[in-house]
Write a protein that holds these residues in place. Structure first.
Motif, PDB file in Angstrom:
ATOM      1  N   LEU A 233      -4.983   6.845  -6.235  1.00  0.00           N
ATOM      2  CA  LEU A 233      -4.009   5.882  -5.702  1.00  0.00           C
ATOM      3  C   LEU A 233      -3.233   6.461  -4.523  1.00  0.00           C
ATOM      4  O   LEU A 233      -2.986   5.775  -3.534  1.00  0.00           O
ATOM      5  CB  LEU A 233      -3.039   5.456  -6.809  1.00  0.00           C
ATOM      6  CG  LEU A 233      -3.600   4.551  -7.894  1.00  0.00           C
ATOM      7  CD1 LEU A 233      -2.565   4.363  -8.993  1.00  0.00           C
ATOM      8  CD2 LEU A 233      -4.034   3.225  -7.324  1.00  0.00           C
ATOM      9  N   ALA A 234      -2.857   7.728  -4.632  1.00  0.00           N
ATOM     10  CA  ALA A 234      -2.097   8.359  -3.553  1.00  0.00           C
ATOM     11  C   ALA A 234      -2.939   8.477  -2.287  1.00  0.00           C
ATOM     12  O   ALA A 234      -2.452   8.201  -1.182  1.00  0.00           O
ATOM     13  CB  ALA A 234      -1.604   9.740  -3.994  1.00  0.00           C
TER      14      ALA A 234
ATOM     15  N   ARG B 132       0.831  -1.210   0.000  1.00  0.00           N
ATOM     16  CA  ARG B 132       0.000   0.000   0.000  1.00  0.00           C
ATOM     17  C   ARG B 132       0.860   1.254   0.000  1.00  0.00           C
ATOM     18  O   ARG B 132       0.516   2.250  -0.626  1.00  0.00           O
ATOM     19  CB  ARG B 132      -0.937   0.008   1.208  1.00  0.00           C
ATOM     20  CG  ARG B 132      -1.917  -1.128   1.235  1.00  0.00           C
ATOM     21  CD  ARG B 132      -3.311  -0.899   0.805  1.00  0.00           C
ATOM     22  NE  ARG B 132      -4.028   0.266   1.108  1.00  0.00           N
ATOM     23  CZ  ARG B 132      -5.188   0.297   1.732  1.00  0.00           C
ATOM     24  NH1 ARG B 132      -5.688  -0.801   2.238  1.00  0.00           N
ATOM     25  NH2 ARG B 132      -5.839   1.416   1.869  1.00  0.00           N
ATOM     26  N   VAL B 133       1.982   1.208   0.686  1.00  0.00           N
ATOM     27  CA  VAL B 133       2.895   2.353   0.685  1.00  0.00           C
ATOM     28  C   VAL B 133       3.459   2.555  -0.719  1.00  0.00           C
ATOM     29  O   VAL B 133       3.524   3.681  -1.221  1.00  0.00           O
ATOM     30  CB  VAL B 133       4.024   2.152   1.718  1.00  0.00           C
ATOM     31  CG1 VAL B 133       5.113   3.197   1.555  1.00  0.00           C
ATOM     32  CG2 VAL B 133       3.460   2.176   3.120  1.00  0.00           C
TER      33      VAL B 133
ATOM     34  N   PHE C  91       3.574   5.423  -5.928  1.00  0.00           N
ATOM     35  CA  PHE C  91       3.339   5.301  -7.366  1.00  0.00           C
ATOM     36  C   PHE C  91       2.204   6.230  -7.793  1.00  0.00           C
ATOM     37  O   PHE C  91       2.273   6.866  -8.844  1.00  0.00           O
ATOM     38  CB  PHE C  91       3.008   3.849  -7.733  1.00  0.00           C
ATOM     39  CG  PHE C  91       2.754   3.642  -9.192  1.00  0.00           C
ATOM     40  CD1 PHE C  91       3.799   3.685 -10.098  1.00  0.00           C
ATOM     41  CD2 PHE C  91       1.472   3.416  -9.655  1.00  0.00           C
ATOM     42  CE1 PHE C  91       3.571   3.508 -11.454  1.00  0.00           C
ATOM     43  CE2 PHE C  91       1.234   3.236 -11.002  1.00  0.00           C
ATOM     44  CZ  PHE C  91       2.281   3.279 -11.912  1.00  0.00           C
ATOM     45  N   GLY C  92       1.174   6.331  -6.979  1.00  0.00           N
ATOM     46  CA  GLY C  92       0.061   7.239  -7.269  1.00  0.00           C
ATOM     47  C   GLY C  92       0.519   8.686  -7.323  1.00  0.00           C
ATOM     48  O   GLY C  92       0.078   9.460  -8.177  1.00  0.00           O
ATOM     49  N   PHE C  93       1.414   9.054  -6.414  1.00  0.00           N
ATOM     50  CA  PHE C  93       1.945  10.422  -6.439  1.00  0.00           C
ATOM     51  C   PHE C  93       2.736  10.677  -7.720  1.00  0.00           C
ATOM     52  O   PHE C  93       2.623  11.739  -8.327  1.00  0.00           O
ATOM     53  CB  PHE C  93       2.825  10.658  -5.204  1.00  0.00           C
ATOM     54  CG  PHE C  93       3.334  12.056  -5.089  1.00  0.00           C
ATOM     55  CD1 PHE C  93       2.478  13.099  -4.800  1.00  0.00           C
ATOM     56  CD2 PHE C  93       4.670  12.340  -5.295  1.00  0.00           C
ATOM     57  CE1 PHE C  93       2.942  14.399  -4.708  1.00  0.00           C
ATOM     58  CE2 PHE C  93       5.151  13.629  -5.204  1.00  0.00           C
ATOM     59  CZ  PHE C  93       4.280  14.665  -4.912  1.00  0.00           C
ATOM     60  N   PHE C  94       3.506   9.685  -8.165  1.00  0.00           N
ATOM     61  CA  PHE C  94       4.252   9.807  -9.410  1.00  0.00           C
ATOM     62  C   PHE C  94       3.302   9.958 -10.603  1.00  0.00           C
ATOM     63  O   PHE C  94       3.507  10.812 -11.478  1.00  0.00           O
ATOM     64  CB  PHE C  94       5.161   8.587  -9.600  1.00  0.00           C
ATOM     65  CG  PHE C  94       5.896   8.569 -10.899  1.00  0.00           C
ATOM     66  CD1 PHE C  94       6.979   9.395 -11.110  1.00  0.00           C
ATOM     67  CD2 PHE C  94       5.490   7.740 -11.930  1.00  0.00           C
ATOM     68  CE1 PHE C  94       7.666   9.395 -12.320  1.00  0.00           C
ATOM     69  CE2 PHE C  94       6.154   7.730 -13.138  1.00  0.00           C
ATOM     70  CZ  PHE C  94       7.238   8.552 -13.334  1.00  0.00           C
ATOM     71  N   VAL C  95       2.251   9.148 -10.638  1.00  0.00           N
ATOM     72  CA  VAL C  95       1.265   9.230 -11.724  1.00  0.00           C
ATOM     73  C   VAL C  95       0.548  10.572 -11.686  1.00  0.00           C
ATOM     74  O   VAL C  95       0.313  11.196 -12.725  1.00  0.00           O
ATOM     75  CB  VAL C  95       0.269   8.051 -11.630  1.00  0.00           C
ATOM     76  CG1 VAL C  95      -0.891   8.216 -12.577  1.00  0.00           C
ATOM     77  CG2 VAL C  95       0.981   6.738 -11.891  1.00  0.00           C
TER      78      VAL C  95
END
Length: 80
Positions: free
Chosen positions: A57-58, A5-6, A11-15
Motif C-alpha cells: 500500500l505504501a 492515494r496519499v 495508511f500503508g506505512f502505518f500498517v
C-alpha cells in the motif's frame, strides 16, 4: 483521487509499522508490540503478511506521487 492515494500511502506505512512491530516483538522479545495485538492474536507469520500488505500500500501510494513529479519535471505539453 490524489488525496485518496496519499491517504492510502500513509495508511500503508502505518500498517507496515504494525506488522514490523508485531513480528519483532513476538519473535525476539516474547510479546507483540504495536496496536494490532490488542485487536487480534496473530502468529508471527501473519505479522509478516501484515508487513507485506502495508509495504504494498505504501509503495502504491508513493508511486503515484513519483509519477506526478516526473510528469511535472518532464515538461508536459512541450510539443513541436
Amino acid at each position: 483521487m490524489r488525496g485518496f492515494r496519499v491517504f492510502i500511502g500513509y495508511f500503508g506505512f502505518f500498517v507496515l509499522l504494525q506488522g514490523a512491530l508485531g513480528f519483532i516483538g513476538q519473535v525476539f522479545f516474547g510479546g507483540a508490540w504495536g496496536m494490532l495485538h490488542h485487536l487480534a492474536d496473530l502468529p508471527s507469520v501473519a505479522y509478516l503478511g501484515v508487513f507485506a500488505a502495508g509495504a504494498g500500500l505504501a509503495v502504491w501510494g508513493e508511486g503515484d506521487k513519483k509519477k506526478r513529479e516526473a510528469g511535472e519535471a518532464g515538461g508536459e505539453g512541450s510539443g513541436a
